[in-house]
Design a protein around this motif. Sequence first.
Motif, mmCIF file in Angstrom:
data_model
loop_
_atom_site.group_PDB
_atom_site.id
_atom_site.type_symbol
_atom_site.label_atom_id
_atom_site.label_comp_id
_atom_site.label_asym_id
_atom_site.label_seq_id
_atom_site.Cartn_x
_atom_site.Cartn_y
_atom_site.Cartn_z
ATOM 1 N N GLY A 237 -27.240 41.539 98.592
ATOM 2 C CA GLY A 237 -27.418 42.956 98.492
ATOM 3 C C GLY A 237 -27.114 43.417 99.758
ATOM 4 O O GLY A 237 -26.324 44.647 100.153
ATOM 5 N N ALA A 238 -28.014 43.010 100.668
ATOM 6 C CA ALA A 238 -28.163 43.427 102.040
ATOM 7 C C ALA A 238 -26.916 43.072 102.823
ATOM 8 O O ALA A 238 -26.189 43.850 103.441
ATOM 9 C CB ALA A 238 -29.068 42.638 102.730
ATOM 10 N N LEU A 239 -26.362 42.174 102.430
ATOM 11 C CA LEU A 239 -24.980 41.689 102.837
ATOM 12 C C LEU A 239 -23.633 42.599 102.610
ATOM 13 O O LEU A 239 -23.142 43.070 103.428
ATOM 14 C CB LEU A 239 -24.626 40.203 102.762
ATOM 15 C CG LEU A 239 -25.242 39.348 103.514
ATOM 16 C CD1 LEU A 239 -25.091 37.774 103.363
ATOM 17 C CD2 LEU A 239 -25.091 39.363 105.081
ATOM 18 N N ALA B 235 -21.612 45.134 104.870
ATOM 19 C CA ALA B 235 -20.225 45.130 104.782
ATOM 20 C C ALA B 235 -19.551 46.285 104.474
ATOM 21 O O ALA B 235 -18.559 46.833 105.143
ATOM 22 C CB ALA B 235 -19.769 44.190 103.728
ATOM 23 N N ALA B 236 -20.044 47.112 103.776
ATOM 24 C CA ALA B 236 -19.920 48.575 103.518
ATOM 25 C C ALA B 236 -20.055 49.411 104.865
ATOM 26 O O ALA B 236 -18.839 50.086 104.992
ATOM 27 C CB ALA B 236 -20.414 49.189 102.361
ATOM 28 N N SER B 237 -21.037 49.241 105.723
ATOM 29 C CA SER B 237 -21.419 49.916 106.809
ATOM 30 C C SER B 237 -20.138 49.585 107.605
ATOM 31 O O SER B 237 -19.608 50.318 108.468
ATOM 32 C CB SER B 237 -22.645 49.690 107.182
ATOM 33 O OG SER B 237 -22.977 50.449 108.572
ATOM 34 N N ASP B 238 -19.900 48.237 107.988
ATOM 35 C CA ASP B 238 -19.008 47.750 108.783
ATOM 36 C C ASP B 238 -17.395 48.232 108.407
ATOM 37 O O ASP B 238 -16.663 48.860 109.503
ATOM 38 C CB ASP B 238 -18.693 46.384 108.863
ATOM 39 C CG ASP B 238 -20.166 45.661 109.535
ATOM 40 O OD1 ASP B 238 -20.793 46.606 110.193
ATOM 41 O OD2 ASP B 238 -20.265 44.556 109.164
ATOM 42 N N ALA B 239 -17.240 48.509 107.189
ATOM 43 C CA ALA B 239 -15.888 49.086 106.793
ATOM 44 C C ALA B 239 -15.759 50.481 107.315
ATOM 45 O O ALA B 239 -14.677 50.857 107.671
ATOM 46 C CB ALA B 239 -15.812 48.682 105.094
#
Length: 108
Positions: free
Chosen positions: A29-31, A35-39
């Motif tokens: 969940g944290a990853l 990943a969404a933040s990085d996108a």
Amino acid sequence: MVARWGLVALLGALLVLGGYAWILDRRNGALELQAASDARSITALEASRAQARLAADVAAARAKGAAVMRDQATAGIERIRNLQLEGCADAPIDPDLSRALDGLLWEN
């Protein structure tokens, strides 16, 4: 008696595996959040890059337009300086006009 200890060992193993699965789920969940933040960051950076390219294109177009205007103004000033007026060719140019023309010529 052995069956009882086997059952306790099996339940302990199930608890450990359940805890491990829970930890892995939390990490997953944290990853996913990362990943969404990085996108989103990548999307914002791409938009910034496109905006910077557009700003550079606008700046280049303005510089080109300014150069054309400067060249036209310089040519116009030179035409005024070289203007041959019939009957007035020996008359001196007004000093104020001469200074104004010099200022315009050297500012460009």
